[in-house]
Design an enzyme around this catalytic site. Sequence first.
Site, short mmCIF file in Angstrom:
data_model
loop_
_atom_site.label_atom_id
_atom_site.label_comp_id
_atom_site.label_asym_id
_atom_site.label_seq_id
_atom_site.Cartn_x
_atom_site.Cartn_y
_atom_site.Cartn_z
CE LYS A 89 8.85 56.54 24.42
NZ LYS A 89 9.84 55.88 23.45
CG ASP A 123 11.96 58.18 21.73
OD1 ASP A 123 12.44 57.94 20.77
OD2 ASP A 123 11.89 57.40 22.82
CD GLU A 149 15.50 58.38 22.85
OE1 GLU A 149 15.45 59.28 23.93
OE2 GLU A 149 15.38 57.29 22.90
CG ASP A 177 16.94 54.31 22.16
OD1 ASP A 177 17.64 53.22 22.44
OD2 ASP A 177 15.72 53.99 22.22
CE LYS A 201 15.91 52.94 26.18
NZ LYS A 201 14.81 52.71 25.16
O1 LIG Z 1 13.84 57.36 28.16
C1 LIG Z 1 12.64 57.35 28.89
O2 LIG Z 1 12.29 58.51 29.39
C2 LIG Z 1 12.00 56.39 29.26
C3 LIG Z 1 12.37 54.78 28.62
C4 LIG Z 1 11.87 54.81 27.24
O3 LIG Z 1 11.22 55.85 26.77
C5 LIG Z 1 11.43 53.47 26.62
C6 LIG Z 1 11.71 52.52 27.42
C7 LIG Z 1 11.57 51.03 26.87
C8 LIG Z 1 11.41 51.05 25.76
C9 LIG Z 1 11.13 52.05 24.79
O4 LIG Z 1 10.14 51.96 23.87
C10 LIG Z 1 11.43 53.31 25.28
C11 LIG Z 1 12.30 54.06 24.52
O5 LIG Z 1 12.22 53.94 23.21
O6 LIG Z 1 13.32 54.54 24.91
#
Ligand SMILES: O=C(O)CCC(=O)C1=CC=C[C@@H](O)[C@@H]1C(=O)O
Length: 321
Positions: A89, A123, A149, A177, A201
């Site tokens: 992140k 991401d 991402e 995303d 998702k």
């Molecule tokens: O993709 C992943 O490795 C884990 C999931 C993840 O990062 C997320 C899950 C839920 C909310 C989000 O802020 C976040 C995302 O942005 O993808």
Amino acid sequence: MHTRFRGVTIREAMLLRGPAGWAEFSPFAEYGPEESSRWLAAAIEAGWQGWPAPVRDLVPVNATVPAVAAADVGRVLDSFGDVPAVKVKVAESGRTGPEGVAEDVARVAEVRRLRPGAALRIDANQGWDHTTALAALQRLAEYGLEYAEQPVAGIEGLARLREALHAAGTPMRIAADESVRKETDPLAVARAGAADLVVVKVQPLGGVRRALGIVGAAGLDAVVSSALDTSVGIAAGVALAASLPALPFACGLGTVALFTEDVVVPGWLPDAGHLASGASGASRARPVPDPAALARLRAGEDRQQWWRQRLVQAHGVLSAT
Ligand SMILES: O=C(O)CCC(=O)C1=CC=C[C@@H](O)[C@@H]1C(=O)O
């Protein structure tokens, strides 16, 4: 949760039990009935319909490293075990200036140092503006990113950045995303040629079948991620990843490792970097919550009432459409 993630330290979820198995309804607290209704559609599919048959057993997963200090990266990585890929992140809210970018670079560098062979992706949750994203990704390219991402907001923003990276001689795959799950038309990003792959998702997209349809219509590679679900919701993500015709990238489904406790015991954590869909006939395709964990983690009466109200409102939206 072990570490603040997406601004939360406690993840709340409503669990439902239908004839097909346990189901999760866990829209984030700030989501209204309209957005939550898709999460409910996913729960109804999980509990009352079940999922399409898997075409593969093993789903490779990535570790997810929240926006922690570089010194904490090793601890987070260890909780995921040996995984083929790591998602880092970046661009945390309030940390998108030069200092924040320097922290992001340090975090990515530390992941690369500790996992030299892992595929690496970042991401940004659309946290950067164009100029910051272009400069940051050129610096991060040095660590070998398989994709970035949602570095910036919007379909046009993604397209412009993708072109600018090409023009600057640092082409990089762009994954969408928010531009899939928050757009009224989840296919618009693919039609615009603004991304190389889509992150999907199950709950935000309204179920495994709907997500499969979106990926098919988009005609792009897909990465399945969790919505920070409990192991009950993770099973839906695994079902989607296991039924996609192609799965070239590891999926963000290892996030139970970010929890201090889960409703399923033991929680559904990657084993040697993979989760098993049960296609081989083995395993735990439909996890069942542990009664003691359910009793321990149960929300207070007021909060339960609030969740029931959300369920009714989301259901109202669903039945009106
Ligand atoms: O993709 C992943 O490795 C884990 C999931 C993840 O990062 C997320 C899950 C839920 C909310 C989000 O802020 C976040 C995302 O942005 O993808």
